[in-house]
Scaffold this active site. Structure first.
Site, PDB file in Angstrom:
ATOM      1  N   LYS A  57       0.698  -1.289   0.049  1.00 33.59           N
ATOM      2  CA  LYS A  57      -0.023   0.150   0.012  1.00 33.59           C
ATOM      3  C   LYS A  57       0.751   1.324   0.026  1.00 33.59           C
ATOM      4  O   LYS A  57       0.607   2.284   0.281  1.00 33.59           O
ATOM      5  CB  LYS A  57      -1.056  -0.114   1.274  1.00 33.59           C
ATOM      6  CG  LYS A  57      -1.772  -1.177   1.184  1.00 33.59           C
ATOM      7  CD  LYS A  57      -2.321  -1.843   0.069  1.00 33.59           C
ATOM      8  CE  LYS A  57      -3.235  -1.141  -0.666  1.00 33.59           C
ATOM      9  NZ  LYS A  57      -3.493  -1.789  -1.901  1.00 33.59           N
ATOM     10  N   HIS A 112       7.230  -7.383  -2.184  1.00 34.06           N
ATOM     11  CA  HIS A 112       7.187  -6.580  -0.975  1.00 34.06           C
ATOM     12  C   HIS A 112       8.249  -7.304   0.198  1.00 34.06           C
ATOM     13  O   HIS A 112       7.820  -7.044   1.197  1.00 34.06           O
ATOM     14  CB  HIS A 112       5.612  -6.922  -0.414  1.00 34.06           C
ATOM     15  CG  HIS A 112       4.427  -6.192  -1.206  1.00 34.06           C
ATOM     16  ND1 HIS A 112       4.612  -4.964  -1.617  1.00 34.06           N
ATOM     17  CD2 HIS A 112       3.423  -6.727  -1.217  1.00 34.06           C
ATOM     18  CE1 HIS A 112       3.639  -4.762  -2.289  1.00 34.06           C
ATOM     19  NE2 HIS A 112       2.605  -5.661  -2.101  1.00 34.06           N
ATOM     20  N   SER A 142      -5.043   2.614   3.992  1.00 34.19           N
ATOM     21  CA  SER A 142      -5.153   1.944   2.654  1.00 34.19           C
ATOM     22  C   SER A 142      -5.175   0.354   2.764  1.00 34.19           C
ATOM     23  O   SER A 142      -5.925  -0.509   1.969  1.00 34.19           O
ATOM     24  CB  SER A 142      -3.951   2.381   1.833  1.00 34.19           C
ATOM     25  OG  SER A 142      -3.920   1.853   0.740  1.00 34.19           O
TER      26      SER A 142
HETATM   27  P1  A3P Z   1      -5.286   4.322  -1.473  1.00 37.59           P
HETATM   28  O1  A3P Z   1      -5.704   3.365  -0.864  1.00 37.59           O
HETATM   29  O2  A3P Z   1      -4.869   5.536  -0.248  1.00 37.59           O
HETATM   30  O3  A3P Z   1      -6.099   5.175  -2.335  1.00 37.59           O
HETATM   31  P2  A3P Z   1      -0.070  -0.511  -3.554  1.00 37.59           P
HETATM   32  O4  A3P Z   1       0.054  -0.436  -4.995  1.00 37.59           O
HETATM   33  O5  A3P Z   1       1.125  -0.483  -2.741  1.00 37.59           O
HETATM   34  O6  A3P Z   1      -1.117  -1.512  -3.065  1.00 37.59           O
HETATM   35  O7  A3P Z   1      -0.801   0.864  -3.007  1.00 37.59           O
HETATM   36  C1  A3P Z   1      -2.064   1.262  -3.453  1.00 37.59           C
HETATM   37  C2  A3P Z   1      -2.298   2.799  -2.831  1.00 37.59           C
HETATM   38  O8  A3P Z   1      -1.549   3.342  -4.023  1.00 37.59           O
HETATM   39  C3  A3P Z   1      -3.772   3.343  -3.074  1.00 37.59           C
HETATM   40  O9  A3P Z   1      -3.692   4.080  -1.988  1.00 37.59           O
HETATM   41  C4  A3P Z   1      -3.939   3.657  -4.332  1.00 37.59           C
HETATM   42  O10 A3P Z   1      -4.851   4.496  -4.529  1.00 37.59           O
HETATM   43  C5  A3P Z   1      -2.469   4.391  -4.498  1.00 37.59           C
HETATM   44  N1  A3P Z   1      -2.302   4.748  -6.082  1.00 37.59           N
HETATM   45  C6  A3P Z   1      -2.145   3.919  -7.022  1.00 37.59           C
HETATM   46  N2  A3P Z   1      -1.806   4.612  -8.120  1.00 37.59           N
HETATM   47  C7  A3P Z   1      -1.779   5.827  -7.889  1.00 37.59           C
HETATM   48  C8  A3P Z   1      -1.660   7.270  -8.436  1.00 37.59           C
HETATM   49  N3  A3P Z   1      -1.363   7.166  -9.604  1.00 37.59           N
HETATM   50  N4  A3P Z   1      -1.829   8.345  -7.744  1.00 37.59           N
HETATM   51  C9  A3P Z   1      -1.946   8.474  -6.697  1.00 37.59           C
HETATM   52  N5  A3P Z   1      -2.041   7.145  -5.594  1.00 37.59           N
HETATM   53  C10 A3P Z   1      -1.939   5.925  -6.248  1.00 37.59           C
END
Ligand code: A3P
Length: 299
Positions: A57, A112, A142
């Protein structure tokens, strides 16, 4: 007659049998003890590999998008036609491992994994690692929503309990503190680059330029602009190859939320009570003492 009640799992207490490797829990859908052990002990890192490493996340799929767009010099067709997990395989998982082994060099790879179970062969290679970290308070929020929609994660009982588990390092993928500390030990090595989610949010264009420099990829202004445009939150939401909507419903239940949920900094303020925030700060100060690295919006 009185019939014995059939025990039924109360929604929210459905138990998930995590895979455990070196004391860390991993979601069962994709991981096996063998895939993790193979990744750790036998996986052969190539000198031209580029790794996208994160605690969950923290912006993993965002970095995947950025790195694959840089690799295609800003041309969006690769990102728009190939699933992100095929562009940047999760080499420590069962399916990802096969993809990684058959992937022609130079590879882009994702995981991860904490530093201490990252492939041993990395130590004597020149492979590059890009480590993205995020304000842990936004990570936990998140992660909470993600766990609700993902079947291979236990459904959180409450945010309070989830936060406690996060702080005590009991969530899948282990302790955030240990993850960050382990990786940040590499911060002075030239094949290691770290960036924060907050920096990506604040200045994606500048961040992309810095990443290109680290990778030794010379992109012109148009190419950089295209990377920035195609890796925006709204563009990614439009792209089924990275928004996770193509994942099977029994893995990710799209009716319970969206993987690309909000994409903002500071959503923790809408979730933490004052008491939770104080507890968090106290533990954070204590655990992060001596690790003088966080300057961008972290507590
Ligand atoms: P949120 O749940 O706060 O919206 P991961 O890919 O490590 O699982 O992380 C997911 C998080 O990164 C989510 O956060 C997601 O919305 C955010 N995320 C993914 N792409 C993004 C982007 N282009 N800009 C901003 N946040 C992004």
């Amino acid at each position: 007659g009185c019939r014995a009640a059939v025990p039924r799992p109360y929604p929210g207490t459905m138990s998930v049998h995590y895979v455990t490797y070196k004391g860390i829990k991993f979601p069962p859908a994709y991981n096996s003890e063998h895939s993790l052990s193979f990744a750790h002990n036998e996986f052969l890192v190539r000198d031209d590999d580029v790794f996208n490493v994160t605690y969950p996340k923290s912006g993993t799929v965002w970095m995947t998008e950025i790195l694959s767009l840089i690799r295609s010099r800003g041309h969006p067709s690769w990102s728009q036609t190939v699933l992100n997990s095929d562009r940047m395989p999760w080499f420590s998982t069962r399916l990802g491992l096969e993809a990684a082994l058959s992937y022609p060099s130079p590879r882009l790879l994702t995981c991860h994994l904490p530093r201490h179970i990252f492939p041993k062969s990395f130590s004597h290679s020149t492979a590059k690692v890009i480590y993205t970290l995020r304000d842990p308070r936004d990570v936990v929020v998140s992660y909470y929503y993600f766990s609700k929609m993902c079947s291979s994660y236990e459904d959180p009982m409450s945010f309070e309990q989830f936060l406690r588990d996060f702080l005590s390092g009991e969530l899948p993928h282990g302790s955030w503190f240990e993850h960050v500390q382990g990786w940040m030990e590499m911060k002075d090595q030239e094949n290691f680059f770290f960036i924060t989610y907050e920096e990506l949010k604040q200045d994606l264009q500048g961040s992309v330029r810095r990443i290109c420099q680290f990778l030794g990829q010379d992109l012109d202004d148009d190419a950089v602009s295209s990377v920035v445009r195609n890796a925006s939150f709204s563009a990614m939401r439009e792209n089924p190859m990275c928004s996770s909507v193509l994942l099977p419903a029994d893995i990710m239940d799209q009716t319970k939320g969206r993987f690309l949920r909000k994409g903002i900094c500071g959503d923790w303020k809408n979730h933490f009570t004052v008491a939770q925030s104080e507890t968090f700060d106290r533990i954070y100060q204590d655990r992060m003492r001596g690790l003088n690295m966080i300057s961008s919006g972290h507590p």
